[in-house]
Design an enzyme around this catalytic site. Structure first.
Site, short mmCIF file in Angstrom:
data_model
loop_
_atom_site.label_atom_id
_atom_site.label_comp_id
_atom_site.label_asym_id
_atom_site.label_seq_id
_atom_site.Cartn_x
_atom_site.Cartn_y
_atom_site.Cartn_z
N GLY A 88 -18.58 0.94 -3.33
CA GLY A 88 -19.44 2.12 -3.35
C GLY A 88 -20.83 1.88 -3.90
N TYR A 132 0.86 -1.19 0.00
CA TYR A 132 0.00 0.00 0.00
C TYR A 132 0.90 1.24 0.00
CZ TYR A 132 -3.98 -2.95 1.44
OH TYR A 132 -4.97 -3.91 1.51
#
Length: 323
Positions: free
Chosen positions: A212, A61
């Site tokens: 989402g 990340y």
């Protein structure tokens, strides 16, 4: 804010918060901008203060940025945090180019992670995905060696099949399975979830809002530069169909006085006492809403409506979770 309950990771494993904090979005993802570090660190510390001790990261990340960020946040309060680290994914210029799960690479990765995090032992260490390039026995066996060395406490796995999970657990007891799971992505209910339950392995469920889709905020069509355009779920008639399903979630959320996101998180945590919703946040303002979701309960009728509306196959189109 509500008191966070705890779950156990594996047989005789550690107790951790039933709500996990995903730290991925606190770093640059796919070449995007890096969120404000001060706010990210404050978010981690407020989460710890609220009883969320499970912090999830990956050594890839932000090319290690995420681990360094967590290291800064937990300095002086190591005992308050349970740190889960994924490894193995290789990126170049913001693009995923493959996996490296060789034993020598794993031994290299763990030392870099320990240095970036500023800790002596990683609480949960796991390959981010199994791609069959290296036998599972070699991967898990290597991590088991790191447990013996004191560099790792518990072993987890991520994005794995039921058969692979059984094999991994036969090499060394697996404490946790990290996998995408939501109302919109329920395919793991066929065999992977039953296997984890049978083996006594806790489930760390990410992507609770299905990228989402379940937030209630998405509208068709999405912007041309939206990464979700790569997945057929978010394209054309598929997206229109899927958003019609989400309207049911929005209506229920309105009647219960909460948000669709909160309902999506609550549905995941209700599926089993040993399932943890892993929610990505980079701002403190999201903490109260996500913590409150853990207090939401459903009537049997409400659960029936959700399970029928979002039955397996009800959402059209593929996503990165379906490989």
């Amino acid at each position: 804010m509500s008191k966070i309950t705890k779950i156990q990771l594996g047989h005789n494993g550690p107790m951790v918060s039933k709500l996990g904090l995903g730290c991925m979005r606190m770093s640059s993802i796919w070449g995007g901008s890096t969120p404000d570090e001060t706010e990210s660190i404050a978010t981690i510390n407020e989460a710890l203060d609220s009883g969320i001790n499970f912090l999830n990261t990956g050594d890839f990340y932000g090319a290690g940025h995420n681990e360094m960020l967590i290291g800064k946040a937990i300095k002086g309060r190591r005992d308050d945090a349970f740190i889960s680290v994924k490894f193995g994914a290789i990126f170049h210029n913001g693009q995923w180019i493959g996996m490296d799960l060789r034993p020598a690479a794993i031994k290299n990765f763990v030392n870099y992670s320990l240095t970036r995090l500023g800790i002596e032992t990683i609480d949960l260490y796991q390959p981010s995905r199994i791609d069959n390039s290296v036998p599972i026995e070699d991967i898990i066996g290597t991590i088991a060696g790191l447990v013996e060395e004191g560099k790792v406490r518990h072993i987890g796995v991520s994005e794995i099949t039921a058969d692979q999970l059984r094999t991994a657990n036969s090499v060394y007891p697996i404490s946790a399975l990290e996998i995408g799971y939501s109302l919109a992505d329920r395919q793991i209910e066929y065999d992977l979830l039953p296997a984890a339950k049978e083996l006594g392995i806790a489930v760390i469920a990410f992507a609770n809002t299905a990228e989402g889709l379940l937030t209630g905020d998405l509208k068709a069509p999405i912007a041309n530069n939206d990464y979700r355009n790569h997945f057929s779920r978010f394209q054309g008639e598929n997206l229109i169909h899927n958003l019609e399903k989400v309207e049911i979630l929005k209506q229920m959320a309105h009647s219960k006085g909460c948000t669709p996101t909160q309902l999506a998180i609550a549905w995941v945590k209700e599926q089993d006492k040993n399932i943890m919703p892993l929610v990505s946040m980079s701002r403190r303002s999201k903490l109260p809403e996500n913590i409150a979701a853990m207090d939401i309960v459903f009537t049997q009728e409400e659960m029936n409506i959700l399970n029928s509306t979002f039955a397996i196959g009800a959402i059209k189109g593929s996503t990165y979770l379906q490989r």
